[in-house]
Design a protein around this motif. Structure first.
Motif, short mmCIF file in Angstrom:
data_model
loop_
_atom_site.label_atom_id
_atom_site.label_comp_id
_atom_site.label_asym_id
_atom_site.label_seq_id
_atom_site.Cartn_x
_atom_site.Cartn_y
_atom_site.Cartn_z
N UNK A 155 0.72 -1.12 -0.03
CA UNK A 155 0.03 -0.15 -0.02
C UNK A 155 0.76 1.36 -0.15
N UNK A 156 2.07 1.14 0.37
CA UNK A 156 3.04 2.41 0.45
C UNK A 156 3.69 2.59 -1.11
N UNK A 157 3.31 1.55 -1.72
CA UNK A 157 4.12 1.70 -3.19
C UNK A 157 5.47 1.00 -3.42
N UNK A 158 6.05 1.33 -4.35
CA UNK A 158 7.42 0.42 -4.50
C UNK A 158 8.43 1.36 -4.02
N UNK A 159 9.24 0.60 -3.20
CA UNK A 159 10.46 1.42 -2.43
C UNK A 159 11.54 1.71 -3.39
N UNK A 160 11.57 0.99 -4.65
CA UNK A 160 12.49 1.34 -5.57
C UNK A 160 12.32 2.78 -6.39
N UNK A 161 11.15 3.20 -6.54
CA UNK A 161 10.53 4.33 -7.42
C UNK A 161 9.77 5.29 -6.74
N UNK A 162 9.01 5.01 -5.77
CA UNK A 162 8.48 6.04 -4.75
C UNK A 162 9.09 7.28 -4.59
N UNK A 163 8.51 8.44 -4.99
CA UNK A 163 9.39 9.64 -4.65
C UNK A 163 9.44 10.32 -3.20
N UNK A 164 8.65 9.42 -2.53
CA UNK A 164 8.27 10.11 -1.06
C UNK A 164 8.71 9.14 0.12
N UNK A 165 8.46 7.84 -0.18
CA UNK A 165 8.65 6.72 0.74
C UNK A 165 9.33 5.55 0.22
N UNK A 166 10.51 5.27 0.87
CA UNK A 166 11.28 4.29 0.42
C UNK A 166 11.70 3.52 1.51
N UNK A 167 12.84 2.54 1.45
CA UNK A 167 13.48 2.09 2.63
C UNK A 167 14.97 2.23 2.62
N UNK A 180 3.25 12.60 5.24
CA UNK A 180 3.91 11.19 4.84
C UNK A 180 4.08 10.30 5.87
N UNK A 181 4.06 10.98 7.21
CA UNK A 181 3.99 9.98 8.23
C UNK A 181 2.48 9.54 8.48
N UNK A 182 1.52 10.35 8.15
CA UNK A 182 -0.09 10.30 8.55
C UNK A 182 -0.27 9.03 7.72
N UNK A 183 0.11 9.33 6.37
CA UNK A 183 -0.53 8.07 5.31
C UNK A 183 0.20 6.89 5.77
N UNK A 184 1.57 6.91 6.06
CA UNK A 184 2.31 5.74 6.30
C UNK A 184 1.48 4.94 7.43
N UNK A 185 1.21 5.75 8.68
CA UNK A 185 0.80 5.20 10.03
C UNK A 185 -0.52 4.52 9.49
#
Length: 530
Positions: free
Chosen positions: A49-61, A88-93
């Motif tokens: 649900x957070x998208x791809x860690x490879x290509x997301x502009x705001x959320x990765x690992x 970004x924190x809010x959506x992730x949580x």
């Protein structure tokens, strides 16, 4: 006030260019572990649900599937940047359900380093390379160090400032060469004074003893509660050699006296074989163990408190980007996660960094020899482990000097810059930030590290328990509030787009992984010789 700073501020004033500095751009990269309700490390994969860690502009690992990294776009609006980071924190949580975000730099309780899952980026060559790089870090340093979190502060001055500033200092060369030279001068001064940032912002005086399980330490830790270790005067255990230790790196000759010199030093490190890492092997029994056996696998493995940066193109090496197009911005890396902020950093910290970095630019910045650079690192280490100790002495110009006296001089020299920025931005917030942090200078108990340790000692509470309480508080707070900049639809769309991009990258691969690595590493000599 420093004569250099007063002269340069006066010159900008006389030329009618005092407002040219308006438009400072900043970006934040905040790392945070995903943890379970009991404070243990989450073992789940990066949520789809957070998208791809490879290509997301705001959320990765970062290193691990469990170590999230949130990235804000570069912006000249400080409050906008904080609002974006909050969203970004809010959506992730919302998408993590029962998991929480760890609010500290030193990691949660981790039974064994093999519990820390390497970050995965899919089946593309670039994705496999990112995971293999992390496999190399694990084999070289162990996974536990890589579970440490930090905040990176990206900073750049506007083109209008550079155009006004260049003639005032009598430079007639190309503007980009001038900008690169000036950012390197800023970096040299940052190295000289970074201990002040660690004193004021350090927030990791204690840690879970599981971090040291099976490892030796030269520090005489004191114990608290069931499993907390601490040093009584420490500011930032994250910045100590418990963190990113690399004996091979200590001998590297990477200096900041010019951009070609910096690039040459970094290039040597990524091409110089290491006997220690050759013992690991690159491919063992058909399985890759690291990208290569050089002192650094790639440039990002160089652990510095600050870096000159240039946005890279797809597949481009950082050194090549710098060599071709010069320095675009700097990345400040000596920042602990602030446990007293739900997003790991505050507006006051960002304003103080603005002041401090402009000071580092305007102050005279002679070349920094390898020996002088060692002294800056020794000063930093003293403040990391003993920064709140009364009458702590550092070395300035070869002589011992009380840290307190030196810091008070720096504050006096920075105050005119705070006033200047307040005039430009029509506020009093820069001077307010100076006053706030000056109180921390006068009373070490007011620093984040002092506040944390005093709370732990007075409550006889474990560090991990305290951080779990803060994680719960911030989760409830963030989920109770509305988005400020983005919308839920923005995040859902970004996640879907990132997953599609990852699939496209995977489908477009035509080279074998071995060929891809060979071509990637062939770029360094080509670009540095251009």
């Amino acid at each position: 006030m420093s004569s250099s700073i007063s002269q340069r501020l006066a010159a900008l004033q006389q030329a009618g260019q005092q407002h040219s500095i308006k438009g400072i751009k900043r970006g934040i990269e905040r790392e945070t572990l995903r943890v379970n309700q009991d404070g243990s490390l989450a073992q789940t994969p990066h949520p789809v649900a957070l998208g791809s860690a490879l290509t997301h502009p705001w959320i990765t690992t970062d290193f691990s599937e469990s170590l999230l990294e949130f990235i804000t776009p570069a912006s000249a609006d400080l409050e906008l940047t904080l609002a974006q980071l909050t969203d970004i924190h809010r959506f992730t949580l919302k998408k993590l359900q029962l998991e929480r975000l760890w609010p500290a730099s030193m990691p949660c309780y981790i039974t064994d380093q093999h519990q820390i899952p390497l970050a995965q980026y899919g089946t593309s060559n670039v994705g496999k390379m990112k995971t293999l790089y992390r496999q190399g870090l694990k084999n070289r340093y162990g996974s536990m160090m890589q579970a440490i979190s930090g905040v990176h502060f990206n900073f750049s001055l506007p083109q209008s400032f550079w155009q006004a500033y260049q003639p005032l200092v009598g430079d007639n060369g190309s503007l980009q060469d001038f900008v690169s030279e000036q950012y390197l001068a800023l970096i040299r001064n940052y190295k000289r004074y970074a201990w002040l940032i660690v004193y004021l912002f350090g927030a990791s005086p204690a840690m879970c003893q599981s971090f040291l399980e099976g490892r030796q330490s030269r520090y005489s830790f004191q114990k608290l509660g069931k499993g907390t270790l601490y040093l009584p005067y420490a500011t930032s255990l994250r910045m100590s050699d418990l963190g990113y230790t690399n004996s091979a790196q200590s001998s590297l000759n990477i200096t900041y006296n010019s951009l070609p010199e910096y690039i040459a030093g970094l290039h040597a490190a990524v091409t110089q074989p290491s006997s220690e890492y050759q013992n690991i092997g690159v491919k063992v029994d058909g399985e890759f163990q690291q990208l290569n056996s050089n002192v650094l696998q790639i440039e990002n493995e160089f652990y510095s408190t600050i870096r000159p940066k240039r946005t890279t193109e797809s597949g481009e090496r950082p050194t090549c980007a710098l060599s071709k197009r010069g320095v675009e911005y700097i990345e400040v890396r000596a920042l602990d996660v602030n446990p007293f902020s739900s997003i790991g950093i505050t507006a006051e910290q960002m304003r103080f960094l603005d002041i401090f970095l402009v000071y580092c630019l305007l102050e005279q910045s002679p070349d920094l020899s390898a020996r002088e650079q060692q002294v800056t690192e020794q000063n930093l280490k003293k403040v990391v482990t003993d920064g709140r100790r009364h009458n702590l002495e550092l070395i300035q110009d070869g002589q011992p000097r009380l840290m307190q006296d030196w810091a008070e001089q720096l504050f006096a020299d920075m105050m005119p810059i705070a006033k200047w920025l307040d005039e430009v931005y029509q506020s009093d917030r820069y001077q307010a930030a100076m006053r706030q942090y000056y109180l921390s200078l006068l009373d070490p108990a007011q620093t984040p590290s002092g506040k944390i340790l005093n709370h732990l000692l007075s409550s006889r509470q474990d560090n991990g328990h305290y951080m779990r309480e803060l994680a719960e508080t911030y989760r409830a707070q963030l989920l109770a509030e509305s988005y400020q900049v983005y919308t839920e639809e923005d995040f859902v769309s970004a996640a879907i787009t990132s997953l599609t991009k990852q699939q496209q990258i995977e489908a477009a691969d035509t080279l074998s992984f071995e060929q891809y690595l060979a071509e990637y590493f062939a770029e360094v000599p080509a670009c540095t010789q251009a």
